[in-house]
Design a protein around this motif. Structure first.
Motif, mmCIF file in Angstrom:
data_model
loop_
_atom_site.group_PDB
_atom_site.id
_atom_site.type_symbol
_atom_site.label_atom_id
_atom_site.label_comp_id
_atom_site.label_asym_id
_atom_site.label_seq_id
_atom_site.Cartn_x
_atom_site.Cartn_y
_atom_site.Cartn_z
ATOM 1 N N TYR A 132 34.795 -13.837 13.219
ATOM 2 C CA TYR A 132 36.274 -13.794 14.121
ATOM 3 C C TYR A 132 36.727 -12.922 14.012
ATOM 4 N N LEU A 133 37.287 -12.058 12.689
ATOM 5 C CA LEU A 133 38.415 -11.472 12.739
ATOM 6 C C LEU A 133 37.644 -10.222 12.919
ATOM 7 N N LYS A 190 44.702 -1.115 19.863
ATOM 8 C CA LYS A 190 44.709 0.390 21.137
ATOM 9 C C LYS A 190 44.119 -0.223 22.924
ATOM 10 N N ASN A 191 43.679 -1.028 22.444
ATOM 11 C CA ASN A 191 42.474 -0.932 23.846
ATOM 12 C C ASN A 191 42.127 -2.282 23.868
ATOM 13 N N LYS A 192 43.612 -3.622 24.094
ATOM 14 C CA LYS A 192 43.333 -4.841 23.788
ATOM 15 C C LYS A 192 42.832 -4.849 24.699
ATOM 16 N N SER A 193 42.533 -4.828 26.237
ATOM 17 C CA SER A 193 41.368 -5.445 27.049
ATOM 18 C C SER A 193 39.411 -5.410 27.024
ATOM 19 N N ARG A 194 39.328 -4.531 26.040
ATOM 20 C CA ARG A 194 38.297 -4.241 25.712
ATOM 21 C C ARG A 194 37.945 -4.706 24.762
ATOM 22 N N ALA A 195 38.597 -5.008 23.481
ATOM 23 C CA ALA A 195 38.767 -5.893 22.556
ATOM 24 C C ALA A 195 38.802 -7.828 22.914
ATOM 25 N N MET A 196 39.544 -7.803 23.903
ATOM 26 C CA MET A 196 39.632 -8.926 24.148
ATOM 27 C C MET A 196 37.505 -9.398 24.759
ATOM 28 N N ASP A 197 37.323 -8.620 25.827
ATOM 29 C CA ASP A 197 35.843 -8.625 26.463
ATOM 30 C C ASP A 197 34.720 -8.748 24.636
ATOM 31 N N ARG A 220 32.300 -14.187 20.179
ATOM 32 C CA ARG A 220 32.567 -15.608 20.231
ATOM 33 C C ARG A 220 30.724 -16.023 19.692
ATOM 34 N N THR A 221 29.739 -15.921 20.786
ATOM 35 C CA THR A 221 29.024 -16.740 21.243
ATOM 36 C C THR A 221 27.654 -16.609 19.838
ATOM 37 N N PHE A 236 28.907 -18.749 17.044
ATOM 38 C CA PHE A 236 28.782 -19.803 16.714
ATOM 39 C C PHE A 236 27.911 -19.689 16.663
ATOM 40 N N VAL A 237 27.044 -19.186 16.832
ATOM 41 C CA VAL A 237 25.263 -19.576 16.412
ATOM 42 C C VAL A 237 25.190 -19.468 14.844
ATOM 43 N N SER A 238 25.194 -18.175 14.517
ATOM 44 C CA SER A 238 25.664 -17.581 13.677
ATOM 45 C C SER A 238 26.030 -19.115 12.643
#
Length: 408
Positions: free
Chosen positions: A312-313, A373-380, A386-387, A390-392
């Motif tokens: 996650y991090l 510095k680029n929050k929007s791309r990081a969230m995508d 994250r998917t 979760f499988v891992s």
């Protein structure tokens, strides 16, 4: 009518029928009756009248007296029952309550039967068990049948038996002594101590007797609050006109073992088990490594926690380089931020899929991260990662459970 009798009368229906009526029919009304028509020649018709009488038993003796109903044990008793009726009734003997009749002969042979036919019942060598009621039943087919009760009495001296010849009881308790007495006629019963002192009902003693049948009694003596002087022999006695008998019961002290003295166990309230707090492990593994005795479960939890943190991090770590800005994924893969996501590689911003097919080594402590510095791309990118994470995570949890079962 030829006979002039006020109990006889004739009726005519006015045409061709005559009827003879007899009122209050008596036994002497039995016989033949003829109806005659005085024609030429004369004609007649005869009929026969039979008068029946229900059975009756003759009372030759005075009320409440029985001829031959009393005998000493070993003697003979003869009962006679005469019955009248038309036709002549048959007489049968039975015992009360369905008991058997014992018929004995001179050779001491006996026959046990339910009934005896005839007006006479002879009981030879009677015993106390032959006592009781005998029924004479007369019947001739004309209801009702009649019966008469004969009471057979057998006299014999008392016979006393102790229920228990030796009885033991502790001091300060109550004890019950019992005797069985057989005698007829009714005896006089009592209790005595070994020194001849007669016992009476009172605070110390409770005396009672119960009649079990026509010749048997049960004697009861209750001695209350036993003390040393109450122990010793007790005598139950019985006497009637034919003799006397007694039985001896010895009452002795029962020594009970002393009660054990036990110290009561103090009551300790049960403590509610506190829920186990989750252990926090440092990235350097200080204080909870395998060399210091940590169990397998803590070690697997440690590994799973670090893998989850990396999923996650670790995928969001941003490095500042000379060629621009990029996100660093797991295992050192970088993602370029200039012209979009490229293919796999180092500088073209490729995304490398994490490999979690084996147990990872201890994770070193993370260094402080730079500000995204680029929050929007990081969230995508984080949503996509994250998917995958979760499988891992599911695969690693299954692997950890298998490892835990292996170590166990």
């Amino acid at each position: 009518m030829v006979a002039l009798n006020p109990r006889l009368s004739v009726t005519h229906n006015g045409h061709n029928t005559w009827k003879l009526h007899i009122s209050h029919v008596q036994l002497n009304d039995s016989g033949s009756y003829m109806c005659q028509v005085n024609t030429d020649p004369m004609r007649h018709q005869s009929g026969n009248l039979d008068v029946v009488v229900p059975p009756d038993i003759l009372n030759e003796n005075e009320p409440n007296t029985l001829e031959g109903g009393v005998a000493n044990e070993g003697g003979n008793v003869q009962l006679v029952c005469q019955a009248t009726g038309v036709p002549e009734p048959a007489v049968q003997w039975r015992r009360e309550n369905g008991k058997d009749i014992v018929v004995r002969t001179e050779g001491r042979e006996k026959q046990v039967v339910k009934f005896v036919e005839g007006e006479r019942l002879v009981l030879n060598q009677v015993q106390r068990t032959d006592m009781g009621g005998y029924l004479c039943i007369a019947s001739n087919g004309v209801p009702p049948s009649v019966s008469k009760r004969f009471d057979v009495q057998v006299n014999f001296p008392p016979n006393v038996k102790a229920g228990n010849q030796l009885v033991a009881a502790p001091v300060e308790s109550h004890v019950l002594l019992q005797c069985i007495v057989e005698a007829f006629p009714t005896p006089l019963n009592g209790w005595h101590k070994h020194d001849g002192m007669k016992l009476y009902e009172g605070e110390k003693y409770t005396i009672s007797e119960e009649k079990l049948n026509a010749y048997t009694w049960q004697l009861n003596l209750t001695v209350k609050n036993l003390h040393k002087g109450d122990f010793g022999p007790y005598i139950c006695s019985s006497i009637n006109a034919l003799g006397k008998s007694d039985a001896r019961i010895r009452l002795q002290e029962l020594h009970l073992p002393p009660k054990p003295t036990t110290t009561p166990t103090p009551y300790v309230p049960s403590t509610v088990k506190q829920p186990r707090r989750k252990q926090h492990y440092s990235t350097h593994g200080k204080g909870h490594d395998a060399s210091k005795g940590a169990n397998t479960l803590n070690r697997d939890t440690y590994i799973i926690n670090h893998i989850l943190e990396n999923d996650y991090l670790g995928s969001l770590i941003v490095h500042e380089g000379n060629g621009g800005h990029g996100l660093v994924g797991m295992n050192g893969a970088t993602m370029g931020t200039g012209n979009g996501l490229g293919g796999p590689g180092g500088t073209n911003g490729g995304l490398e899929k994490p490999r979690n097919t084996q147990m990872p080594a201890p994770i070193p402590s993370r260094q402080p991260h730079s500000i995204l510095k680029n929050k929007s791309r990081a969230m995508d990118i984080f949503s996509h990662r994250r998917t995958v994470a979760f499988v891992s995570c599911c695969l690693l949890m299954i692997y950890s459970l298998l490892m835990l079962l292996t170590f166990t």
